[in-house]
Design an enzyme around this catalytic site. Structure first.
Site, mmCIF file in Angstrom:
data_model
loop_
_atom_site.group_PDB
_atom_site.id
_atom_site.type_symbol
_atom_site.label_atom_id
_atom_site.label_comp_id
_atom_site.label_asym_id
_atom_site.label_seq_id
_atom_site.Cartn_x
_atom_site.Cartn_y
_atom_site.Cartn_z
ATOM 1 C CG ASP A 23 -2.052 0.941 1.170
ATOM 2 O OD1 ASP A 23 -2.143 1.672 0.174
ATOM 3 O OD2 ASP A 23 -2.870 0.971 2.103
ATOM 4 C CG ASP A 24 -0.233 4.933 -0.004
ATOM 5 O OD1 ASP A 24 -1.004 4.540 -0.891
ATOM 6 O OD2 ASP A 24 -0.544 5.802 0.827
ATOM 7 C CB CYS A 63 -6.573 2.816 -1.757
ATOM 8 S SG CYS A 63 -5.255 3.613 -0.850
ATOM 9 C CE LYS A 117 -6.287 0.643 1.778
ATOM 10 N NZ LYS A 117 -5.398 1.782 1.602
ATOM 11 C CG HIS A 119 -9.991 1.150 0.700
ATOM 12 N ND1 HIS A 119 -8.996 2.061 0.507
ATOM 13 C CD2 HIS A 119 -11.086 1.862 1.069
ATOM 14 C CE1 HIS A 119 -9.460 3.282 0.748
ATOM 15 N NE2 HIS A 119 -10.732 3.182 1.093
ATOM 16 C CB SER A 144 -7.227 3.545 4.550
ATOM 17 O OG SER A 144 -6.922 3.415 3.195
ATOM 18 C CG HIS A 223 -2.085 3.993 3.730
ATOM 19 N ND1 HIS A 223 -2.506 4.917 4.653
ATOM 20 C CD2 HIS A 223 -2.803 4.233 2.599
ATOM 21 C CE1 HIS A 223 -3.440 5.687 4.109
ATOM 22 N NE2 HIS A 223 -3.636 5.302 2.865
ATOM 23 C CG ASP A 275 -2.291 0.798 -3.106
ATOM 24 O OD1 ASP A 275 -1.117 1.181 -2.989
ATOM 25 O OD2 ASP A 275 -3.207 1.222 -2.374
ATOM 26 C CG ASN A 276 -1.719 4.197 -4.504
ATOM 27 O OD1 ASN A 276 -2.811 3.805 -4.097
ATOM 28 N ND2 ASN A 276 -0.822 4.721 -3.679
ATOM 29 C CE LYS A 296 -2.786 7.526 -1.730
ATOM 30 N NZ LYS A 296 -2.932 7.037 -0.355
#
Length: 493
Positions: A23-24, A63, A117, A119, A144, A223, A275-276, A296
């Site tokens: 994540d991130d 996300c 997560k 989401h 999140s 994240h 994810d990003n 992001k």
């Protein structure tokens, strides 16, 4: 249907799949992608023994939409997971008529589990949770982990409070098993161990039953706000971010050990990506995109090009691939390897089996870059065709603030480019030096081709009803004590 790869490796039983989703996490955050101080020995081991991608993309720089594409093989615009992300009280979620990877595998007799997560919506009575989307079991936070107050929660031992406030005025973040709230608020110091134990049990049980399995682990790491238990806290050289990343890596190590102990590692495809891009506004508590531009929230490379690793001992040869691939390709690839039927809908992904097993060519040369708030009026912000990327619109994002590059923060307002801003990503991956078509007449033909590809794609793009625009209802927020008052503070168990 016998699995497609069976003839190549002589295995008759369908393969297992472990899908790891950070994540991130930025393009430059892992040791194996060149970070000087990150401690990621297990991911580095996967990269050294597997196939590492240099040109792998997610479909959205935030996300929820990115997760929707990963699990369905379809751009988020089709499933309605736009604009932005889902919230604890969101009325909408990933529509139940969308077919996830888990639902593709169920008819083949797979055991399926998700942890971490989600989401992709909670909804009335938890209608959008993973157990309604093809997963036999789920342990995790349904959104999140900053979507609840965190100023009074402990993120690092012995009692280091989480950095910042997170979201105030909403229920404390819950840990759920299937549809039941186990803890509210979640205990961050023991959360990763709970995931590791859940995964160990799931893999061990499946292996004992000789049942093929699919484990989906969308991690909360890295994240904001970063957290880690005793095994990782203070153990990296990179502060809170490094410790969170190390904790994630430790879990991956535990998964590898379990796969080895149960004797199934040689029949398991492990795929890792993120994810990003990195949340640069967090400064040293955020990730980095390495040589890539911004992060992001933006449609520059830093927002959507991700680290990706495929590992399958004895089946995938070690190496590096420069082929274009994306999260959209994971569903068709898994379906092919499992001998499963594809959903009868418009899929945007392509089967990457040939890239994985033979380090062959990609079946697609294009990638579309949608902003966080896609609309039919603006359509895609950018398109990659082969080594060239054309930006029709550029814009900064709050998530990418604080960097010296003036194109990244939210103050870099929407700008249209006609002709599009053109970059050669092989010689200029940092998108620093636009190519002028007037100086290169040979590029006129390329621009025409890009325009044609864009128009052909847009003709197939039917925007689904926006699930996020349905809004939120505070009564839908998960509460372990539903009749209590005053909410949200009484939701505490």
């Amino acid at each position: 249907k016998k699995p497609k790869y069976a003839s190549q490796v002589g295995a008759a039983s369908p393969p297992n799949f472990v899908l790891l989703f950070a994540d991130d996490l930025g393009f430059g955050d892992l040791g194996c992608y060149g970070h000087p101080t990150s401690l990621t020995p297990n991911l580095d081991r996967l990269a050294a023994g597997g196939l590492r991608f240099t040109d792998f993309y997610c479909t959205s720089p935030v996300c929820s939409p990115s997760r929707a594409s990963l699990l369905t093989g379809r751009y988020q615009t089709r499933s309605g997971i736009y604009p932005g992300v889902l919230y604890p009280g969101s009325i909408g979620g990933l529509p139940l008529n969308e077919t996830t990877i888990a639902e593709v595998l169920k008819p083949q007799g797979y055991a399926t589990a998700a942890m971490g997560k989600w989401h992709l919506g909670f909804g009335a009575n938890g209608m959008f949770l993973p157990t309604n989307q093809g997963f036999d079991q789920y342990l995790g936070i349904p959104y999140s982990h900053d979507m609840g107050p965190c100023w009074n929660l402990t993120c690092f031992p012995p009692d280091v409070k989480c950095f910042g406030l997170c979201d105030v005025g909403t229920v404390a973040v819950p840990l759920m098993y299937n549809k039941v709230i186990k803890e509210q608020p979640v205990n961050f110091l023991t959360l990763e161990k709970a995931y590791s134990d859940f995964a160990t049990d799931f893999i061990t049980t499946s292996a004992q039953k000789k049942q093929p399995f699919f484990l989906y682990y969308p991690s909360h790491h890295t994240h904001y706000p970063q957290y880690a238990g005793a095994a990782a806290a203070g153990k990296s050289l990179r502060g809170p971010y490094g410790d969170a990343l190390l904790e994630f890596d430790n879990t991956i190590g535990n998964l590898l050990t379990t796969l080895e102990k149960t004797g199934v590692i040689n029949n398991t495809l492990i795929f890792f990506t993120s994810d990003n891009g990195p949340e640069l506004m967090r400064m040293s508590r955020g990730g980095i995109a390495g040589p890539l531009k911004c992060g992001k929230g933006t449609t520059y490379e830093g927002g959507m090009r991700e680290p990706a690793i495929a590992y399958w001992p004895g089946v995938i040869r070690r190496g590096v691939t420069h082929e274009i691939a994306s999260t959209l390709d994971i569903l068709p690839t898994i379906a092919n390897l499992a001998g499963a039927k594809l959903p009868e809908v418009m899929l945007d992904g392509a089967d990457m089996t040939d890239i994985l097993l033979n380090q062959g060519k990609s079946k697609k040369e294009t990638m579309m870059f949608y902003p966080t708030d896609p609309s039919e009026m603006y359509s895609m912000f950018a398109l990659r065709l082969g080594k060239y990327k054309a930006h029709f619109y550029t814009r900064g994002a709050t998530h990418s603030g604080t960097t010296p590059d003036k194109d990244c923060p939210v103050f870099a307002v929407l700008k249209a480019h006609d002709p599009p801003l053109l970059f050669d990503l092989e010689t200029d991956p940092s998108e620093n030096y636009p190519i002028s078509a007037t100086q290169r007449p040979d590029l006129q033909e390329l621009l025409k081709q890009i325009q044609k590809v864009k128009e052909q794609f847009e003709a197939t793009m039917v925007f689904g009803e926006s699930q996020i625009s349905k809004g939120t209802d505070v009564n839908l927020e998960p509460c372990c004590n539903p009749q209590c008052s005053p909410k949200p503070s009484c939701c505490h168990c």
